[in-house]
Design a protein around this motif. Structure first.
Motif, PDB file in Angstrom:
ATOM      1  N   ASP A   1      62.220  27.728  32.883  1.00 11.46           N
ATOM      2  CA  ASP A   1      63.170  27.543  31.783  1.00 11.46           C
ATOM      3  C   ASP A   1      63.058  26.126  31.231  1.00 11.46           C
ATOM      4  N   ILE A   2      62.781  26.043  29.941  1.00 12.01           N
ATOM      5  CA  ILE A   2      62.622  24.751  29.279  1.00 12.01           C
ATOM      6  C   ILE A   2      63.865  24.508  28.437  1.00 12.01           C
ATOM      7  N   GLY A   3      64.319  23.299  28.338  1.00 11.54           N
ATOM      8  CA  GLY A   3      65.510  23.061  27.526  1.00 11.54           C
ATOM      9  C   GLY A   3      66.037  21.663  27.715  1.00 11.54           C
ATOM     10  N   PRO A   4      67.327  21.452  27.667  1.00 15.07           N
ATOM     11  CA  PRO A   4      68.353  22.478  27.466  1.00 15.07           C
ATOM     12  C   PRO A   4      68.508  22.890  26.001  1.00 15.07           C
ATOM     13  N   GLU A   5      68.257  21.962  25.044  1.00 17.70           N
ATOM     14  CA  GLU A   5      68.456  22.307  23.639  1.00 17.70           C
ATOM     15  C   GLU A   5      67.109  22.368  22.946  1.00 17.70           C
ATOM     16  N   GLY A   6      67.148  22.578  21.617  1.00 19.39           N
ATOM     17  CA  GLY A   6      65.913  22.538  20.846  1.00 19.39           C
ATOM     18  C   GLY A   6      65.655  21.118  20.361  1.00 19.39           C
ATOM     19  N   GLY A   7      64.451  20.871  19.860  1.00 25.02           N
ATOM     20  CA  GLY A   7      64.124  19.574  19.273  1.00 25.02           C
ATOM     21  C   GLY A   7      64.160  18.451  20.281  1.00 25.02           C
ATOM     22  N   LYS A   8      64.703  17.290  19.916  1.00 24.49           N
ATOM     23  CA  LYS A   8      64.572  16.113  20.766  1.00 24.49           C
ATOM     24  C   LYS A   8      65.380  16.220  22.060  1.00 24.49           C
ATOM     25  N   ASP A   9      66.389  17.111  22.050  1.00 21.39           N
ATOM     26  CA  ASP A   9      67.165  17.290  23.279  1.00 21.39           C
ATOM     27  C   ASP A   9      66.556  18.326  24.205  1.00 21.39           C
ATOM     28  N   GLY A  10      65.362  18.775  23.851  1.00 22.89           N
ATOM     29  CA  GLY A  10      64.720  19.765  24.705  1.00 22.89           C
ATOM     30  C   GLY A  10      63.561  19.145  25.456  1.00 22.89           C
ATOM     31  N   GLY A  11      62.616  20.002  25.867  1.00 22.76           N
ATOM     32  CA  GLY A  11      61.398  19.491  26.458  1.00 22.76           C
ATOM     33  C   GLY A  11      61.488  19.119  27.910  1.00 22.76           C
ATOM     34  N   ARG A  12      62.604  19.456  28.564  1.00 20.53           N
ATOM     35  CA  ARG A  12      62.699  19.211  30.003  1.00 20.53           C
ATOM     36  C   ARG A  12      62.543  20.512  30.754  1.00 20.53           C
TER      37      ARG A  12
ATOM     38  N   TYR B   1      71.134  27.876  29.448  1.00 19.57           N
ATOM     39  CA  TYR B   1      71.671  28.987  28.660  1.00 19.57           C
ATOM     40  C   TYR B   1      71.100  30.308  29.140  1.00 19.57           C
TER      41      TYR B   1
END
Lengths: 195, 723
Positions: A156-167, A184
């Motif tokens: 699971d990649i996230g937590p959000e889209g864009g710059k707040d993602g990628g973890r 989510y």
């Protein structure tokens, strides 16, 4: 098929009177295999084709994969423009899957459930599961909970889209995932498994 | 429902439809569902949409229609109650690199307007704010700043250009001006005066020498006017005591260095207009250049072994004879590893030599030595790329190129000038790099940060930008930035962008037909999408959605289930009505929706084979330097909300690494540190995401089978298989 142009009305398609809609010339149609000309073969459904070519592994292997993705009812000669979105995607999938697997192959699929009904997804999962059972690895990028819940391993990649993602939020079996709080996916997966 | 309020389709027989009658309520959200191949799209797109489109075209004159081409009449007896139809399909809109999210949504067009009309210009030399004055303001400023000082009023005529300018000086003299300031020195305009033609000069005419005095405004005004006329709207004031100069201009100008900008127009902010586009990359933000690492992949190899990749291993051809001749001259051999050849010699091989070199006579078999110029490997590749029409040659040349950020505009696509116009300290490109969410924050309270003049101009534009951003957020596209090329969007994303623009268009009484808008959307954003569809309905439109999503079906006002099976076994309406009514029926869809039938969760998971593929330090796009383990022999699902980086990780990092390893593919993966366990797999097969995939491939399958059949047929004929 023959096109008759009607100028400002739509073109009219009629059966070609020379080949009678068989698309081949006379000499070619004379060539027969087990009593069928190529045009007869193209009128067969995939299901019939599997029986007809039983003794020819190269062909039957390809036809079987199309059958396995649930498209046994289309005819070999069917114009590709008449296939639905989901159908054409599965034909594509079948082509890839018909390449011989080695038991060490890695398959990557990007949202294979596009355009698929629940029932279609079930058929697709069967095909993918068969591949994995033979020792291959399948990586699927997917949002569909039906697929996520049956996976062996979830990343699971996230937590959000864009710059707040990628973890990398979490990875592991579905059961291990649902205990994660900030994901989510975990939240919805819990509901899905709970049903 | 009375006749006015529904669309009635009678006798639809397109594709596999079985002469069916369907009623679709108007001004409602209708979902059409069913197995793949059951005839959903045949009904929605090939019948209803096609007929709507055809009727629209029918209204044109026969003359106009002859240009539009003809629409096929769908195989249907009658459709009544049809309103204008707009379909929002998944076809990725546009592969043109000039098309971005900003241009597709038209937000960028509003940005251009905003910057052209309300932007503040800054000098690219000093960063100082650029100013422009009216003549009256200039005079006031001069009086204020230079009161009581001895000054000269100058009109700049030549700035930083080469030439002897004899004619110019002659003209100045004839107009009656006695002095000019040449490169900072005041010179008298004698007959035949000229300057060094090979040096760069700046020349200003001396219009007037005066002591600025409040009481003598008339003389000042006259002089300023004359200077403006000769200086094309720009004048300089020289303080005779200190030698300082100051520029004043009717145009935008940097007061310290005197560079001036043209008055901004919206098109100067467009990277698709020659007025705005960066000259180096023509507004693409990227250029392709020869990649030297690809020319010399392994410095340990010698030229004879194929150390220079485009040449390959040694062959008895002209180019190797030429290099041999070079080798003699520069003192290396074809057996020297490329890494040990002196840089000067290597440059000669790659870029050629200006002089003619002597070819040995032996390989040509002639007794005279040949003299010829050697143009170099790079020139040859460039020539192949630009002049050779064959696809193979193009592809061959392409493999030595890499695309990189344009060094001139730094990937910002615009010329220097438009990039120095700012709104609240940000230029247009910086705004386009923000994602929709950040942008929305930026515009949220922008009023507080603008001057009253800017605000007056920009109010309407800001309103438009805000509503458009709102729509993008509503359809769940918060993570996109406006400079994202439209070609890199997934089918679902581009469809949702079109949806957002349609909601923005505020049309009523339209029939919208959508094809699986929920594709590629995480569960979380699904409800928002449904809400925006309902919003479209509430403004007075009919919405028909072809969809498989559970929530979408349950939220619909009217549900049509096609079936019972696919292909020739489908094409009928098996259930239609309110979702609750359809649930009571016994169709496949209903069985899945009620949970009677479901995809079973396997009781236990496969253990895998214990080995893993480990990708370390992936940091492309938004990935935060993550390590990911892919256990082999398992069914792995990569998930996360849209834009979280799934595709970046798999499609742009892992897959290219593997393809490069197994198939020598040319696509470079995004940044990563290392990969382990690649030897544990032996090939990689990718089935990519192209929703309604191309007919070519399908026909490929069939024609390949067909050609094999032919082959078998030939065999059959030869061995005379009895009929």
């Amino acid at each position: 098929m023959k096109v008759i142009e009607m100028n400002f009305l739509p073109d009219v398609y009629v059966h070609c009177d020379k080949c009678n809609g068989k698309r081949y010339n006379r000499e070619t149609l004379e060539v027969r295999f087990k009593g069928k000309s190529i045009s007869d073969v193209l009128d067969m459904t995939i299901n019939q084709g599997v029986e007809f070519f039983e003794s020819i592994p190269a062909i039957v292997h390809r036809l079987r994969t199309i059958q396995e993705v649930g498209l046994g009812y289309i005819t070999l000669g069917q114009s590709s423009t008449t296939l639905s979105g989901g159908e054409s995607q599965r034909v594509k999938l079948a082509t890839e899957l018909s390449k011989r697997d080695t038991g060490m192959t890695l398959y990557i699929l990007d949202e294979p459930t596009t355009g698929l009904h629940f029932e279609d997804i079930r058929v697709l999962l069967e095909v993918l599961n068969k591949l994995v059972d033979k020792g291959n690895t399948v990586i699927v990028i997917e949002h569909n909970m039906e697929v996520i819940k049956v996976a062996d391993h979830i990343i699971d990649i996230g937590p959000e889209g864009g710059k707040d993602g990628g973890r990398l939020l979490c990875s592991g079996s579905p059961e291990a995932i649902i205990s994660m709080n900030q994901s989510y996916t975990a939240k919805y997966l819990k509901e899905e498994i709970g049903i | 429902m009375d006749g006015e309020n529904k669309i009635v389709v009678r006798g639809a027989r397109e594709h596999n439809l079985k002469n069916i009658n369907v009623e679709i309520p108007r001004n409602q959200l209708t979902v059409i569902t069913g197995l793949s191949g059951s005839g959903k799209s045949s009904l929605a797109f090939d019948t209803i949409y096609a007929e709507g489109q055809r009727r629209y075209i029918e209204t044109f004159s026969a003359y106009a229609r002859s240009f539009l081409g003809n629409m096929e009449r769908p195989d249907v007896d009658e459709i009544t109650g049809l309103s204008p139809v707009i379909s929002i399909e998944q076809k990725t809109t546009n592969k043109n690199p000039r098309s971005t999210v900003g241009t597709v949504t038209e937000i960028y067009d509003f940005f251009r307007l905003l910057f052209a009309r309300a932007g503040e210009a800054f000098s690219y030399n000093t960063g100082e704010k650029m100013v422009k004055y009216t003549d009256e303001q200039i005079i006031n400023l001069i009086v204020e700043k230079f009161n009581g000082k001895r000054t000269m009023i100058l009109a700049p005529v030549v700035r930083g250009r080469k030439g002897h300018y004899r004619e110019l000086f002659e003209q100045i003299r004839k107009k009656g001006f006695l002095y000019a300031r040449v490169d900072g020195e005041i010179c008298e305009m004698s007959h035949g005066y000229k300057v060094d033609r090979y040096k760069i000069h700046s020349i200003e005419m001396v219009i007037d020498k005066l002591v600025v005095d409040e009481s003598d405004r008339k003389r000042l005004r006259d002089s300023v006017n004359i200077a403006m006329k000769h200086g094309q709207g720009i004048i300089m004031i020289l303080d005779q005591q200190t030698g300082d100069t100051r520029f004043f201009s009717r145009h935008l100008m940097c007061p310290a260095t005197g560079i001036s900008y043209n008055d901004p127009a919206p098109h100067s902010f467009s990277f698709n207009s020659p007025q705005g586009a960066c000259h180096k990359c023509n507004g693409l933000g990227e250029i392709t250049e020869i990649d030297f690492e690809k020319l010399v992949p392994d410095p340990a190899l010698s030229i004879a072994q194929g150390g220079i990749a485009p040449l390959g291993p040694h062959k008895n051809t002209m180019i190797f004879w030429q290099i041999e001749a070079l080798a003699d001259k520069y003192g290396f051999t074809l057996k020297t590893p490329v890494g040990e050849i002196a840089e000067e010699s290597l440059n000669a091989i790659l870029f050629g030599t200006g002089e003619r070199i002597q070819l040995k006579n032996s390989p040509l078999g002639s007794s005279i030595d040949y003299m010829m110029t050697y143009e170099g490997v790079v020139k040859y590749i460039l020539n192949q790329k630009s002049d050779n029409p064959s696809k193979t040659a193009q592809k061959w040349a392409d493999q030595f190129h890499k695309s990189m950020k344009c060094p001139e505009c730094n990937g910002q696509r615009l010329q220097k000038e438009p990039l120095h116009f700012k709104i609240d300290g940000k230029n247009i490109s910086e705004l386009a790099q923000l994602d929709v969410c950040e942008l929305s924050d930026f515009f949220e309270d922008i009023e507080k940060r603008l001057s009253s003049r800017q605000l007056q101009i920009a109010t309407e534009v800001i309103k438009e930008i805000r509503t458009r951003l709102r729509f993008l957020i509503d359809v769940g596209l918060t993570y996109l930035s406006l400079d994202r090329p439209a070609g890199t969007l997934s089918g679902g994303e581009s469809q949702r962008i079109r949806l957002a623009t349609q909601i923005g268009s505020q049309l009523v009484n339209v029939l919208y037909i959508l094809d699986e808008p929920s594709i590629g959307l995480h569960h979380r954003d699904n409800l928002r999408l449904i809400k925006s569809l309902q919003q479209l309905r509430d403004t007075g439109n009919s919405v028909v959605v072809v969809e498989h999503d559970r929530d979408m079906m349950l939220q619909a006002d009217y549900l049509i289930d096609m079936g019972p099976m696919a292909g020739i076994h489908g094409g009928e309406v098996v259930a239609a009505g309110l979702p609750a009514e359809v649930l009571k029926s016994n169709t496949l869809t209903a069985q899945y929706l009620t949970g009677k039938k479901k995809i079973e969760i396997p009781s236990k998971h496969r253990p895998g084979n214990g080995k893993s593929l480990i990708l370390k330090g992936a940091s492309g796009n938004n990935l935060k330097n993550i390590d990911v383990e892919f256990p082999l022999g398992k069914f792995i699902c990569v998930t996360g909300v849209s834009g979280s980086g799934k595709s970046t990780l798999i499609n742009e990092t892992l897959q290219p690494i593997l393809s490069q390893y197994f198939y020598k593919s040319l696509l470079d993966p995004l940044a990563y540190i290392s990969i382990e366990g690649i030897d544990l797999i032996d090939k990689v097969v990718q089935v990519d995401q192209s929703p309604h995939s191309c007919p070519k491939l399908k026909s490929g399958v069939i024609s390949r089978d067909a050609s094999r059949l032919m082959l078998k047929g030939d065999v059959a004929k030869n061995v005379k298989v009895p009929e």
